[in-house]
Scaffold this active site. Structure first.
Site, PDB file in Angstrom:
ATOM      1  N   ASP A 129     -19.652 -25.261 -32.043  1.00 55.82           N
ATOM      2  CA  ASP A 129     -20.125 -25.732 -33.349  1.00 55.82           C
ATOM      3  C   ASP A 129     -20.706 -27.125 -33.178  1.00 55.82           C
ATOM      4  OD1 ASP A 129     -17.925 -27.402 -33.112  1.00 55.82           O
ATOM      5  OD2 ASP A 129     -16.868 -26.634 -34.873  1.00 55.82           O
ATOM      6  N   ASP A 142     -11.515 -25.553 -40.544  1.00 49.67           N
ATOM      7  CA  ASP A 142     -11.964 -26.634 -39.678  1.00 49.67           C
ATOM      8  C   ASP A 142     -12.587 -27.761 -40.501  1.00 49.67           C
ATOM      9  OD1 ASP A 142     -11.169 -25.390 -37.347  1.00 49.67           O
ATOM     10  OD2 ASP A 142     -13.148 -24.558 -36.893  1.00 49.67           O
ATOM     11  N   ARG A 153     -16.415 -19.620 -34.996  1.00 52.13           N
ATOM     12  CA  ARG A 153     -17.113 -20.311 -33.905  1.00 52.13           C
ATOM     13  C   ARG A 153     -17.181 -19.430 -32.662  1.00 52.13           C
ATOM     14  NH1 ARG A 153     -13.933 -24.909 -32.235  1.00 52.13           N
ATOM     15  NH2 ARG A 153     -12.192 -24.189 -33.503  1.00 52.13           N
ATOM     16  N   TYR A 172     -16.287 -15.177 -45.083  1.00 53.48           N
ATOM     17  CA  TYR A 172     -17.049 -16.379 -44.756  1.00 53.48           C
ATOM     18  C   TYR A 172     -18.552 -16.110 -44.829  1.00 53.48           C
ATOM     19  CZ  TYR A 172     -12.667 -17.945 -42.543  1.00 53.48           C
ATOM     20  OH  TYR A 172     -11.365 -18.288 -42.290  1.00 53.48           O
TER      21      TYR A 172
END
Length: 237
Positions: free
Chosen positions: A96, A54, A188, A82
């Site tokens: 987000d 993203d 997210r 992540y």
């Protein structure tokens, strides 16, 4: 596996890029294409990425050039790692910072022990509902095109696997977690679901990809470093 072999960039190599904040994955591909053209003169080098990030995320983006683009599908299928920072007590429509806060919730009941207990419930195979603000196609359009107009695109849950999830930072209202997961996992959406499981709201405020398959962020280059290496190579030839 050898990576960042600039002498083979036209023929085919794997480049590991540290994607800047605010850039789309396609922005990175476009920039690399223009740099390759500028420094090698080749206007036809194939280039593609293995696993989208993203715009508000940073970190490891695997890029394939030339004949190595044949490996994009296989590399995209690799597990990803992540580091995510989640803020409790607030939600946004996009889960987000792309959209503004739409609701607030109490979080005084949340403690470290509760978070660690809840996170354990997220390991393993499961079904995840993708964010409405996502690039998934619905009736020929991207889901976010509907969402930005206030229309619910009604995305069906998809199978994912979270191989491990670890709390690495706890400073209310913020949590920092490390996740190793399958392709197609939306961090997210995971933030949303963690908030619900903690009986509060939550949204993602920072995301960095640190690993993709066998590749690590420690191997990655910035865009500026890529340009410097291409310039040096051009000057030496």
């Amino acid at each position: 596996m050898e990576v960042n072999r600039f002498e083979s960039i036209n023929e085919g190599t794997i480049l590991l890029i540290d994607k800047p904040y605010g850039w789309t994955s396609f922005d990175v591909v476009g920039k690399l294409r223009s740099l390759i053209k500028k420094y090698t003169g080749d206007k036809s080098t194939k280039i593609g990425h293995a696993g989208t990030l993203d715009p508000l995320a940073t970190g490891l983006l695997v890029i394939c050039t030339g004949k190595a683009t044949k490996r994009v599908v296989d590399l995209t299928a690799d597990s990803k790692e992540y580091i995510a920072k989640i803020k409790l007590g607030e939600t946004t429509p996009s889960f987000d910072l792309e959209t503004k806060i739409d609701a607030t919730y109490p979080f005084d009941h949340v403690n470290r022990e509760l978070v660690e207990t809840v996170l354990k419930t997220f390991t393993g195979s499961q079904m995840q509902e993708p964010p409405a603000f996502s690039a998934k196609y619905v009736n020929g359009k991207r889901a976010y095109e509907y969402a930005r107009k206030g229309v619910d695109p009604k995305l069906e849950p998809v199978p994912i696997e979270i191989q491990s999830i670890e709390l690495v930072g706890f400073d209310l209202p913020s949590l920092v977690i490390k996740i190793l997961c399958s392709k197609g996992t939306y961090i997210r959406a995971l933030a949303r679901d963690i908030g619900k499981a903690l009986n509060t709201g939550a949204h993602l405020v920072e995301l960095r990809r640190t690993r993709s398959g066998v590749f690590s962020i420690e191997q990655a280059l910035s865009i500026a470093e890529v340009e410097k290496k291409l310039s040096n190579m051009c000057n030496q030839s």
